[in-house]
Write a protein that holds these residues in place. Structure first.
Motif, PDB file in Angstrom:
ATOM      1  N   PRO A  85      -6.862   5.465  15.126  1.00  0.00           N
ATOM      2  CA  PRO A  85      -6.458   6.051  13.844  1.00  0.00           C
ATOM      3  C   PRO A  85      -6.882   5.206  12.657  1.00  0.00           C
ATOM      4  O   PRO A  85      -6.790   5.650  11.519  1.00  0.00           O
ATOM      5  CB  PRO A  85      -4.929   6.118  13.959  1.00  0.00           C
ATOM      6  CG  PRO A  85      -4.573   5.054  14.923  1.00  0.00           C
ATOM      7  CD  PRO A  85      -5.721   4.924  15.876  1.00  0.00           C
ATOM      8  N   ARG A  86      -7.347   3.978  12.910  1.00  0.00           N
ATOM      9  CA  ARG A  86      -7.794   3.117  11.826  1.00  0.00           C
ATOM     10  C   ARG A  86      -9.308   3.125  11.685  1.00  0.00           C
ATOM     11  O   ARG A  86      -9.853   2.373  10.882  1.00  0.00           O
ATOM     12  CB  ARG A  86      -7.327   1.680  12.070  1.00  0.00           C
ATOM     13  CG  ARG A  86      -5.843   1.569  12.320  1.00  0.00           C
ATOM     14  CD  ARG A  86      -5.064   1.594  11.034  1.00  0.00           C
ATOM     15  NE  ARG A  86      -5.362   0.412  10.251  1.00  0.00           N
ATOM     16  CZ  ARG A  86      -5.013   0.270   8.978  1.00  0.00           C
ATOM     17  NH1 ARG A  86      -4.377   1.238   8.370  1.00  0.00           N
ATOM     18  NH2 ARG A  86      -5.290  -0.839   8.337  1.00  0.00           N
ATOM     19  N   GLY A  87      -9.976   3.917  12.504  1.00  0.00           N
ATOM     20  CA  GLY A  87     -11.422   4.012  12.405  1.00  0.00           C
ATOM     21  C   GLY A  87     -12.168   2.762  12.827  1.00  0.00           C
ATOM     22  O   GLY A  87     -13.289   2.519  12.378  1.00  0.00           O
ATOM     23  N   ALA A 108      -7.596  -2.271  23.130  1.00  0.00           N
ATOM     24  CA  ALA A 108      -6.845  -2.941  22.054  1.00  0.00           C
ATOM     25  C   ALA A 108      -6.839  -4.451  22.239  1.00  0.00           C
ATOM     26  O   ALA A 108      -7.023  -5.212  21.278  1.00  0.00           O
ATOM     27  CB  ALA A 108      -5.415  -2.407  22.022  1.00  0.00           C
ATOM     28  N   ALA A 109      -6.638  -4.914  23.482  1.00  0.00           N
ATOM     29  CA  ALA A 109      -6.619  -6.354  23.719  1.00  0.00           C
ATOM     30  C   ALA A 109      -7.984  -6.956  23.417  1.00  0.00           C
ATOM     31  O   ALA A 109      -8.088  -8.051  22.842  1.00  0.00           O
ATOM     32  CB  ALA A 109      -6.219  -6.631  25.168  1.00  0.00           C
ATOM     33  N   ILE A 110      -9.050  -6.231  23.783  1.00  0.00           N
ATOM     34  CA  ILE A 110     -10.397  -6.764  23.557  1.00  0.00           C
ATOM     35  C   ILE A 110     -10.703  -6.796  22.057  1.00  0.00           C
ATOM     36  O   ILE A 110     -11.307  -7.741  21.548  1.00  0.00           O
ATOM     37  CB  ILE A 110     -11.435  -5.933  24.346  1.00  0.00           C
ATOM     38  CG1 ILE A 110     -11.125  -6.015  25.837  1.00  0.00           C
ATOM     39  CG2 ILE A 110     -12.838  -6.435  24.068  1.00  0.00           C
ATOM     40  CD1 ILE A 110     -11.948  -5.100  26.694  1.00  0.00           C
ATOM     41  N   CYS A 140      -6.629  -3.501  13.336  1.00  0.00           N
ATOM     42  CA  CYS A 140      -5.840  -2.956  14.454  1.00  0.00           C
ATOM     43  C   CYS A 140      -4.338  -3.049  14.156  1.00  0.00           C
ATOM     44  O   CYS A 140      -3.840  -4.051  13.663  1.00  0.00           O
ATOM     45  CB  CYS A 140      -6.158  -3.712  15.732  1.00  0.00           C
ATOM     46  SG  CYS A 140      -5.223  -3.131  17.145  1.00  0.00           S
ATOM     47  N   ILE A 141      -3.623  -1.939  14.466  1.00  0.00           N
ATOM     48  CA  ILE A 141      -2.171  -1.920  14.269  1.00  0.00           C
ATOM     49  C   ILE A 141      -1.429  -1.875  15.598  1.00  0.00           C
ATOM     50  O   ILE A 141      -0.226  -1.639  15.635  1.00  0.00           O
ATOM     51  CB  ILE A 141      -1.751  -0.726  13.393  1.00  0.00           C
ATOM     52  CG1 ILE A 141      -2.261   0.586  13.998  1.00  0.00           C
ATOM     53  CG2 ILE A 141      -2.260  -0.901  11.971  1.00  0.00           C
ATOM     54  CD1 ILE A 141      -1.748   1.826  13.289  1.00  0.00           C
ATOM     55  N   GLY A 194       2.236   1.611  13.640  1.00  0.00           N
ATOM     56  CA  GLY A 194       1.657   1.926  14.943  1.00  0.00           C
ATOM     57  C   GLY A 194       2.674   2.301  15.997  1.00  0.00           C
ATOM     58  O   GLY A 194       2.435   2.109  17.181  1.00  0.00           O
ATOM     59  N   SER A 195       3.829   2.830  15.602  1.00  0.00           N
ATOM     60  CA  SER A 195       4.849   3.177  16.599  1.00  0.00           C
ATOM     61  C   SER A 195       4.648   4.565  17.185  1.00  0.00           C
ATOM     62  O   SER A 195       5.035   4.803  18.312  1.00  0.00           O
ATOM     63  CB  SER A 195       6.241   3.146  15.955  1.00  0.00           C
ATOM     64  OG  SER A 195       6.509   1.894  15.435  1.00  0.00           O
ATOM     65  N   ASP A 196       4.092   5.479  16.419  1.00  0.00           N
ATOM     66  CA  ASP A 196       4.165   6.879  16.831  1.00  0.00           C
ATOM     67  C   ASP A 196       2.827   7.437  17.315  1.00  0.00           C
ATOM     68  O   ASP A 196       2.495   8.579  17.053  1.00  0.00           O
ATOM     69  CB  ASP A 196       4.734   7.753  15.705  1.00  0.00           C
ATOM     70  CG  ASP A 196       3.834   7.748  14.467  1.00  0.00           C
ATOM     71  OD1 ASP A 196       2.910   6.927  14.425  1.00  0.00           O
ATOM     72  OD2 ASP A 196       4.060   8.555  13.562  1.00  0.00           O
ATOM     73  N   ALA A 197       2.077   6.617  18.050  1.00  0.00           N
ATOM     74  CA  ALA A 197       0.885   7.155  18.697  1.00  0.00           C
ATOM     75  C   ALA A 197       1.340   8.123  19.778  1.00  0.00           C
ATOM     76  O   ALA A 197       2.215   7.794  20.575  1.00  0.00           O
ATOM     77  CB  ALA A 197       0.059   6.036  19.305  1.00  0.00           C
TER      78      ALA A 197
END
Lengths: 256, 164
Positions: A235-237, A191-193, A168-169, A82-85
Protein backbone atom coordinates in the motif's frame (compact mmCIF):
# COMPACT_ATOMS: atom_id res chain seq x y z
CA UNK A 1 -48.43 32.39 -0.76
CA UNK A 2 -45.80 30.68 -2.86
CA UNK A 3 -43.53 29.80 -0.01
CA UNK A 4 -39.82 29.31 -0.51
CA UNK A 5 -40.23 25.85 0.90
CA UNK A 6 -42.53 24.85 -1.91
CA UNK A 7 -40.14 26.27 -4.47
CA UNK A 8 -37.29 24.27 -3.09
CA UNK A 9 -39.29 21.07 -3.17
CA UNK A 10 -40.02 21.70 -6.82
CA UNK A 11 -36.42 22.53 -7.61
CA UNK A 12 -34.96 19.43 -6.02
CA UNK A 13 -35.88 16.83 -8.66
CA UNK A 14 -35.07 19.26 -11.46
CA UNK A 15 -31.46 19.59 -10.42
CA UNK A 16 -30.95 16.00 -11.55
CA UNK A 17 -29.16 15.04 -8.38
CA UNK A 18 -29.87 11.81 -6.62
CA UNK A 19 -31.63 12.46 -3.35
CA UNK A 20 -28.73 11.07 -1.45
CA UNK A 21 -25.14 10.17 -2.17
CA UNK A 22 -25.67 6.86 -0.43
CA UNK A 23 -25.69 3.57 -2.27
CA UNK A 24 -26.45 0.11 -1.02
CA UNK A 25 -23.43 -2.14 -0.79
CA UNK A 26 -22.95 -5.72 0.27
CA UNK A 27 -19.93 -6.66 2.34
CA UNK A 28 -19.18 -10.38 2.20
CA UNK A 29 -16.99 -11.00 5.21
CA UNK A 30 -15.07 -14.12 6.16
CA UNK A 31 -16.17 -14.80 9.71
CA UNK A 32 -14.38 -17.12 12.09
CA UNK A 33 -15.02 -17.52 15.77
CA UNK A 34 -13.28 -20.50 17.35
CA UNK A 35 -15.56 -20.32 20.36
CA UNK A 36 -18.59 -20.97 18.19
CA UNK A 37 -17.43 -23.05 15.28
CA UNK A 38 -14.21 -24.47 13.94
CA UNK A 39 -15.20 -23.49 10.43
CA UNK A 40 -14.90 -20.09 8.82
CA UNK A 41 -17.99 -18.94 6.95
CA UNK A 42 -18.96 -16.08 4.67
CA UNK A 43 -21.47 -13.62 6.04
CA UNK A 44 -23.17 -10.88 4.03
CA UNK A 45 -23.96 -7.45 5.39
CA UNK A 46 -26.03 -5.00 3.41
CA UNK A 47 -26.13 -1.32 4.28
CA UNK A 48 -26.14 2.13 2.79
CA UNK A 49 -22.94 4.06 2.53
CA UNK A 50 -21.42 6.92 0.62
CA UNK A 51 -19.22 5.35 -2.07
CA UNK A 52 -16.57 7.97 -1.33
CA UNK A 53 -16.11 6.39 2.08
CA UNK A 54 -13.49 3.74 2.71
CA UNK A 55 -13.87 0.03 3.28
CA UNK A 56 -12.85 0.64 6.88
CA UNK A 57 -15.84 2.96 7.30
CA UNK A 58 -18.04 0.13 6.05
CA UNK A 59 -16.49 -2.24 8.61
CA UNK A 60 -17.06 0.36 11.31
CA UNK A 61 -20.68 0.67 10.24
CA UNK A 62 -21.10 -3.07 10.57
CA UNK A 63 -19.36 -3.25 13.91
CA UNK A 64 -21.09 -0.21 15.41
CA UNK A 65 -24.58 -0.57 13.95
CA UNK A 66 -25.16 -4.09 12.64
CA UNK A 67 -23.05 -6.72 14.40
CA UNK A 68 -20.78 -5.77 17.27
CA UNK A 69 -19.06 -9.16 17.24
CA UNK A 70 -17.18 -8.39 14.02
CA UNK A 71 -13.50 -8.28 14.91
CA UNK A 72 -10.75 -6.52 13.02
CA UNK A 73 -7.63 -4.51 13.73
CA UNK A 74 -7.30 -0.85 13.03
CA UNK A 75 -5.51 1.87 14.84
CA UNK A 76 -4.78 5.16 13.12
CA UNK A 77 -7.23 4.55 10.25
CA UNK A 78 -5.11 6.74 7.98
CA UNK A 79 -2.71 4.35 6.28
CA UNK A 80 0.24 4.82 8.60
CA UNK A 81 0.00 2.29 11.42
CA UNK A 82 -0.41 -0.72 9.13
CA UNK A 83 -2.95 -2.50 11.35
CA UNK A 84 -5.78 -3.07 8.92
CA UNK A 85 -4.22 -4.95 6.03
CA UNK A 86 -6.84 -7.37 4.73
CA UNK A 87 -7.76 -9.20 1.59
CA UNK A 88 -10.39 -7.08 -0.12
CA UNK A 89 -11.88 -8.47 -3.33
CA UNK A 90 -9.05 -10.98 -3.44
CA UNK A 91 -6.26 -8.43 -3.16
CA UNK A 92 -4.29 -7.40 -0.10
CA UNK A 93 -4.97 -3.78 0.74
CA UNK A 94 -5.33 -1.45 3.68
CA UNK A 95 -9.03 -1.07 4.46
CA UNK A 96 -8.37 2.54 5.44
CA UNK A 97 -6.89 3.43 2.05
CA UNK A 98 -9.43 1.69 -0.18
CA UNK A 99 -12.41 3.75 -1.32
CA UNK A 100 -15.60 1.81 -1.87
CA UNK A 101 -16.15 3.45 -5.27
CA UNK A 102 -12.81 2.09 -6.46
CA UNK A 103 -13.64 -1.58 -5.95
CA UNK A 104 -16.92 -1.98 -7.86
CA UNK A 105 -19.60 -1.63 -5.15
CA UNK A 106 -22.21 -3.04 -7.56
CA UNK A 107 -21.01 -6.52 -6.64
CA UNK A 108 -20.54 -7.87 -3.12
CA UNK A 109 -17.23 -6.71 -1.68
CA UNK A 110 -15.37 -9.64 -0.16
CA UNK A 111 -13.27 -9.00 2.92
CA UNK A 112 -11.01 -11.75 4.24
CA UNK A 113 -8.11 -11.93 6.68
CA UNK A 114 -4.66 -11.88 5.07
CA UNK A 115 -3.45 -15.33 4.09
CA UNK A 116 -0.59 -17.43 5.40
CA UNK A 117 -0.99 -16.44 9.05
CA UNK A 118 -3.21 -18.17 11.60
CA UNK A 119 -6.61 -16.56 11.87
CA UNK A 120 -7.49 -15.84 15.50
CA UNK A 121 -10.93 -14.34 14.95
CA UNK A 122 -12.69 -12.89 11.92
CA UNK A 123 -10.12 -10.57 10.30
CA UNK A 124 -7.53 -10.76 13.07
CA UNK A 125 -4.50 -12.94 12.39
CA UNK A 126 -1.55 -13.98 14.53
CA UNK A 127 1.26 -11.67 13.43
CA UNK A 128 3.98 -13.37 15.52
CA UNK A 129 5.63 -15.31 12.66
CA UNK A 130 5.69 -12.11 10.63
CA UNK A 131 7.37 -10.09 13.36
CA UNK A 132 9.71 -12.96 14.20
CA UNK A 133 11.07 -12.77 10.67
CA UNK A 134 11.32 -8.99 11.03
CA UNK A 135 13.26 -9.27 14.29
CA UNK A 136 15.57 -11.85 12.74
CA UNK A 137 17.03 -9.41 10.21
CA UNK A 138 18.19 -7.02 12.96
CA UNK A 139 16.13 -3.99 11.93
CA UNK A 140 18.17 -1.44 13.87
CA UNK A 141 21.30 0.59 13.34
CA UNK A 142 24.49 -1.26 14.23
CA UNK A 143 27.72 0.70 14.50
CA UNK A 144 31.13 0.38 16.07
CA UNK A 145 33.46 2.97 17.51
CA UNK A 146 32.65 6.09 19.42
CA UNK A 147 29.31 7.69 19.14
CA UNK A 148 29.49 11.06 17.43
CA UNK A 149 28.57 13.99 19.63
CA UNK A 150 25.96 15.11 17.12
CA UNK A 151 24.06 13.34 14.34
CA UNK A 152 25.58 10.78 11.98
CA UNK A 153 25.99 12.64 8.72
CA UNK A 154 24.94 11.14 5.42
CA UNK A 155 24.96 12.56 1.93
CA UNK A 156 21.71 12.98 0.03
CA UNK A 157 22.83 10.34 -2.49
CA UNK A 158 23.58 7.82 0.26
CA UNK A 159 20.18 8.47 1.76
CA UNK A 160 18.51 8.09 -1.63
CA UNK A 161 19.98 4.60 -2.00
CA UNK A 162 17.54 3.06 0.48
CA UNK A 163 14.81 5.70 0.44
CA UNK A 164 12.19 3.39 -1.04
CA UNK A 165 12.47 0.77 1.69
CA UNK A 166 12.18 3.28 4.54
CA UNK A 167 8.50 3.65 3.68
CA UNK A 168 7.51 0.24 5.05
CA UNK A 169 4.76 0.32 7.70
CA UNK A 170 4.91 -3.43 8.51
CA UNK A 171 1.30 -4.07 7.55
CA UNK A 172 2.17 -7.57 6.22
CA UNK A 173 0.25 -7.03 2.98
CA UNK A 174 3.31 -8.08 0.98
CA UNK A 175 4.37 -11.07 3.06
CA UNK A 176 0.84 -12.45 3.21
CA UNK A 177 0.45 -12.10 -0.56
CA UNK A 178 3.58 -14.16 -1.22
CA UNK A 179 2.81 -17.72 -2.43
CA UNK A 180 6.14 -18.95 -1.05
CA UNK A 181 5.22 -17.63 2.40
CA UNK A 182 1.80 -19.31 2.15
CA UNK A 183 3.45 -22.70 1.86
CA UNK A 184 4.96 -23.19 5.29
CA UNK A 185 5.47 -19.70 6.73
CA UNK A 186 9.21 -20.30 7.11
CA UNK A 187 10.31 -17.98 4.31
CA UNK A 188 11.51 -14.64 5.70
CA UNK A 189 8.96 -12.88 3.53
CA UNK A 190 9.17 -9.65 1.55
CA UNK A 191 8.62 -7.32 4.52
CA UNK A 192 11.59 -8.66 6.49
CA UNK A 193 13.82 -8.45 3.41
CA UNK A 194 12.66 -4.90 2.70
CA UNK A 195 13.59 -3.89 6.24
CA UNK A 196 16.94 -5.64 5.95
CA UNK A 197 17.50 -3.78 2.67
CA UNK A 198 16.84 -0.51 4.48
CA UNK A 199 19.89 -1.12 6.70
CA UNK A 200 22.09 -3.13 4.34
CA UNK A 201 22.22 -0.17 1.97
CA UNK A 202 22.48 2.46 4.70
CA UNK A 203 25.99 3.95 4.58
CA UNK A 204 25.93 4.59 8.35
CA UNK A 205 25.25 0.97 9.26
CA UNK A 206 28.02 -1.58 9.76
CA UNK A 207 26.16 -4.88 10.07
CA UNK A 208 25.21 -5.23 6.41
CA UNK A 209 27.39 -8.30 6.02
CA UNK A 210 25.71 -9.96 9.01
CA UNK A 211 22.26 -9.27 7.61
CA UNK A 212 23.26 -10.57 4.21
CA UNK A 213 24.46 -13.74 5.90
CA UNK A 214 21.09 -14.09 7.66
CA UNK A 215 19.24 -13.66 4.38
CA UNK A 216 21.55 -16.18 2.70
CA UNK A 217 19.68 -18.78 4.73
CA UNK A 218 17.75 -21.68 3.20
CA UNK A 219 14.56 -19.68 3.80
CA UNK A 220 16.13 -16.38 2.85
CA UNK A 221 16.12 -14.38 -0.36
CA UNK A 222 16.79 -17.39 -2.58
CA UNK A 223 13.25 -18.62 -2.09
CA UNK A 224 11.92 -15.52 -3.85
CA UNK A 225 10.37 -16.52 -7.17
CA UNK A 226 9.84 -12.93 -8.38
CA UNK A 227 6.08 -13.30 -8.76
CA UNK A 228 5.72 -9.57 -7.94
CA UNK A 229 2.68 -10.21 -5.70
CA UNK A 230 4.43 -8.19 -2.99
CA UNK A 231 5.03 -5.18 -5.22
CA UNK A 232 1.38 -5.24 -6.30
CA UNK A 233 0.17 -5.55 -2.72
CA UNK A 234 2.29 -2.87 -1.07
CA UNK A 235 0.00 0.00 0.00
CA UNK A 236 3.03 2.29 0.21
CA UNK A 237 4.12 1.64 -3.35
CA UNK A 238 7.48 0.18 -2.35
CA UNK A 239 9.17 -1.72 -5.16
CA UNK A 240 9.47 -4.78 -2.97
CA UNK A 241 10.61 -7.30 -5.56
CA UNK A 242 13.28 -4.90 -6.76
CA UNK A 243 14.58 -4.56 -3.20
CA UNK A 244 14.74 -8.35 -2.85
CA UNK A 245 16.65 -8.61 -6.11
CA UNK A 246 19.07 -5.94 -4.92
CA UNK A 247 19.77 -7.99 -1.81
CA UNK A 248 20.39 -11.05 -4.00
CA UNK A 249 22.76 -9.06 -6.17
CA UNK A 250 24.58 -7.75 -3.13
CA UNK A 251 24.96 -11.31 -1.85
CA UNK A 252 26.58 -12.34 -5.12
CA UNK A 253 28.64 -9.28 -5.94
CA UNK A 254 29.90 -8.58 -2.45
CA UNK A 255 31.34 -12.06 -2.21
CA UNK A 256 32.83 -12.81 -5.58
CA UNK B 1 -7.46 -22.08 36.74
CA UNK B 2 -6.68 -22.18 33.10
CA UNK B 3 -7.11 -25.94 33.01
CA UNK B 4 -10.62 -25.55 34.35
CA UNK B 5 -11.48 -23.17 31.56
CA UNK B 6 -10.03 -25.53 29.00
CA UNK B 7 -12.13 -28.45 30.09
CA UNK B 8 -15.24 -26.37 30.25
CA UNK B 9 -14.68 -24.75 26.89
CA UNK B 10 -13.77 -27.83 24.94
CA UNK B 11 -16.67 -29.73 26.48
CA UNK B 12 -19.32 -27.12 26.03
CA UNK B 13 -18.61 -25.34 22.79
CA UNK B 14 -18.72 -28.36 20.54
CA UNK B 15 -15.54 -27.50 18.66
CA UNK B 16 -14.27 -30.45 16.73
CA UNK B 17 -10.62 -31.21 16.15
CA UNK B 18 -9.14 -29.28 13.26
CA UNK B 19 -5.68 -29.79 11.76
CA UNK B 20 -4.59 -32.53 14.08
CA UNK B 21 -6.07 -33.41 17.40
CA UNK B 22 -5.89 -30.13 19.24
CA UNK B 23 -9.00 -28.51 20.61
CA UNK B 24 -9.14 -24.78 20.90
CA UNK B 25 -10.07 -22.83 23.96
CA UNK B 26 -10.15 -19.24 25.03
CA UNK B 27 -6.42 -19.19 25.73
CA UNK B 28 -5.58 -21.02 22.56
CA UNK B 29 -8.19 -20.05 20.02
CA UNK B 30 -6.64 -21.33 16.82
CA UNK B 31 -4.06 -23.72 15.45
CA UNK B 32 -0.60 -22.34 15.99
CA UNK B 33 2.00 -21.88 13.30
CA UNK B 34 5.40 -22.42 14.78
CA UNK B 35 7.18 -19.08 14.74
CA UNK B 36 9.87 -19.22 12.08
CA UNK B 37 13.39 -19.75 13.33
CA UNK B 38 12.21 -19.82 16.90
CA UNK B 39 15.42 -19.88 18.90
CA UNK B 40 15.61 -21.82 22.10
CA UNK B 41 18.61 -23.09 23.97
CA UNK B 42 18.15 -26.44 22.25
CA UNK B 43 18.02 -25.07 18.71
CA UNK B 44 21.21 -25.96 16.88
CA UNK B 45 22.93 -23.12 15.11
CA UNK B 46 21.44 -22.73 11.68
CA UNK B 47 23.62 -24.12 8.98
CA UNK B 48 23.98 -21.15 6.73
CA UNK B 49 25.06 -23.23 3.79
CA UNK B 50 25.23 -21.57 0.44
CA UNK B 51 23.52 -24.37 -1.43
CA UNK B 52 20.45 -22.28 -2.18
CA UNK B 53 22.63 -19.49 -3.56
CA UNK B 54 24.63 -21.94 -5.64
CA UNK B 55 21.40 -23.43 -6.98
CA UNK B 56 20.05 -19.99 -7.79
CA UNK B 57 23.23 -18.98 -9.60
CA UNK B 58 23.36 -22.30 -11.43
CA UNK B 59 19.84 -21.76 -12.74
CA UNK B 60 20.80 -18.38 -14.24
CA UNK B 61 24.11 -19.48 -15.72
CA UNK B 62 22.94 -22.84 -17.05
CA UNK B 63 19.87 -21.10 -18.48
CA UNK B 64 22.01 -18.75 -20.54
CA UNK B 65 24.22 -21.58 -21.80
CA UNK B 66 21.21 -23.78 -22.53
CA UNK B 67 19.62 -21.11 -24.72
CA UNK B 68 22.61 -21.34 -27.08
CA UNK B 69 22.97 -25.11 -26.84
CA UNK B 70 19.30 -25.96 -27.31
CA UNK B 71 18.49 -23.48 -30.06
CA UNK B 72 21.48 -24.58 -32.11
CA UNK B 73 20.56 -28.21 -31.44
CA UNK B 74 16.99 -27.63 -32.61
CA UNK B 75 18.19 -25.77 -35.72
CA UNK B 76 20.53 -28.57 -36.72
CA UNK B 77 18.10 -31.36 -35.94
CA UNK B 78 14.83 -29.92 -37.19
CA UNK B 79 15.34 -27.00 -39.53
CA UNK B 80 18.58 -26.94 -41.51
CA UNK B 81 19.46 -29.34 -44.31
CA UNK B 82 16.22 -31.21 -44.89
CA UNK B 83 14.70 -30.84 -41.47
CA UNK B 84 13.42 -33.66 -39.34
CA UNK B 85 13.20 -36.17 -42.19
CA UNK B 86 16.98 -36.57 -42.33
CA UNK B 87 17.27 -37.82 -38.77
CA UNK B 88 18.11 -41.48 -38.58
CA UNK B 89 20.66 -43.80 -37.11
CA UNK B 90 23.20 -42.74 -39.71
CA UNK B 91 22.71 -39.07 -38.99
CA UNK B 92 23.24 -39.51 -35.26
CA UNK B 93 26.21 -41.79 -35.84
CA UNK B 94 27.72 -39.24 -38.18
CA UNK B 95 27.42 -36.45 -35.66
CA UNK B 96 28.74 -38.45 -32.72
CA UNK B 97 31.80 -39.39 -34.74
CA UNK B 98 33.03 -35.91 -33.85
CA UNK B 99 34.12 -35.31 -30.24
CA UNK B 100 32.80 -31.75 -30.57
CA UNK B 101 29.18 -32.91 -30.88
CA UNK B 102 29.74 -35.53 -28.21
CA UNK B 103 30.80 -32.85 -25.77
CA UNK B 104 27.98 -30.61 -26.97
CA UNK B 105 25.34 -33.25 -26.34
CA UNK B 106 26.89 -34.29 -23.05
CA UNK B 107 26.88 -30.70 -21.84
CA UNK B 108 23.31 -30.25 -22.99
CA UNK B 109 22.22 -33.45 -21.25
CA UNK B 110 23.81 -32.55 -17.92
CA UNK B 111 22.81 -28.91 -17.89
CA UNK B 112 19.24 -29.50 -19.04
CA UNK B 113 18.69 -32.35 -16.58
CA UNK B 114 20.16 -30.49 -13.61
CA UNK B 115 18.38 -27.29 -14.58
CA UNK B 116 15.05 -29.06 -14.88
CA UNK B 117 15.58 -31.12 -11.74
CA UNK B 118 16.49 -28.04 -9.71
CA UNK B 119 13.44 -26.24 -11.04
CA UNK B 120 11.20 -29.12 -10.03
CA UNK B 121 12.93 -29.27 -6.66
CA UNK B 122 11.94 -25.69 -5.95
CA UNK B 123 8.41 -26.38 -7.20
CA UNK B 124 8.16 -29.32 -4.80
CA UNK B 125 9.56 -27.20 -1.98
CA UNK B 126 7.00 -24.52 -2.67
CA UNK B 127 3.92 -26.63 -3.22
CA UNK B 128 4.26 -29.91 -1.31
CA UNK B 129 2.91 -29.15 2.12
CA UNK B 130 3.62 -32.29 4.10
CA UNK B 131 7.19 -33.39 4.79
CA UNK B 132 6.39 -36.93 3.65
CA UNK B 133 5.00 -35.81 0.32
CA UNK B 134 8.12 -33.72 -0.17
CA UNK B 135 10.37 -36.62 0.67
CA UNK B 136 8.71 -38.98 -1.79
CA UNK B 137 8.38 -36.49 -4.62
CA UNK B 138 12.00 -35.44 -4.29
CA UNK B 139 13.12 -39.06 -4.03
CA UNK B 140 11.30 -39.83 -7.27
CA UNK B 141 12.72 -36.73 -8.90
CA UNK B 142 16.32 -37.44 -7.91
CA UNK B 143 16.06 -41.09 -8.94
CA UNK B 144 14.68 -40.18 -12.36
CA UNK B 145 17.31 -37.46 -12.80
CA UNK B 146 20.26 -39.64 -11.87
CA UNK B 147 18.98 -42.49 -14.01
CA UNK B 148 18.51 -40.29 -17.08
CA UNK B 149 21.85 -38.55 -16.71
CA UNK B 150 23.76 -41.79 -16.23
CA UNK B 151 21.98 -43.57 -19.07
CA UNK B 152 22.51 -40.65 -21.44
CA UNK B 153 26.16 -40.32 -20.51
CA UNK B 154 26.68 -44.03 -20.96
CA UNK B 155 25.14 -43.94 -24.44
CA UNK B 156 27.20 -40.95 -25.54
CA UNK B 157 30.47 -42.54 -24.43
CA UNK B 158 29.81 -46.12 -25.50
CA UNK B 159 27.97 -45.45 -28.75
CA UNK B 160 28.97 -47.97 -31.37
CA UNK B 161 28.14 -46.94 -34.97
CA UNK B 162 28.72 -50.49 -36.22
CA UNK B 163 26.13 -52.08 -34.00
CA UNK B 164 23.97 -54.66 -35.77
Amino acid sequence: MATPTLDKEDAKPEAGFADTPYITVTFRIRRFNPEVSADATWEDFQFEIDPKERVLDGLHKIKWDLDGSLTFRRSCAHGICGSDAMRINGKNRLACKTLIKDINPAKPITVEPIKGLTVLKDLVVDMDPFFQAYRDVMPFLVTTGNEPTRERLQSAEDRERFDDTTKCILCAACTSSCPVFWNDGQYFGPAAIVNAHRFIFDSRDEAGEQRLEILNDKDGVWRCRTTFNCTDACPRGIEVTKAIQEVKRALITRRF
Amino acid sequence: MSTDTTVEKSGGSGIGPVEGASLYDADNPAPLIEAPRKRTTKTPRATRGNFEMAAWLFMRLSGVVLVVLVITHLLIQLVLDGGVSKIGFAFVAGRWASPFWQVWDLLMLWLAMLHGANGLRTVINDYAERPNTRLWLKGLLYTATVFTILLGTLVIFTFDPNIR
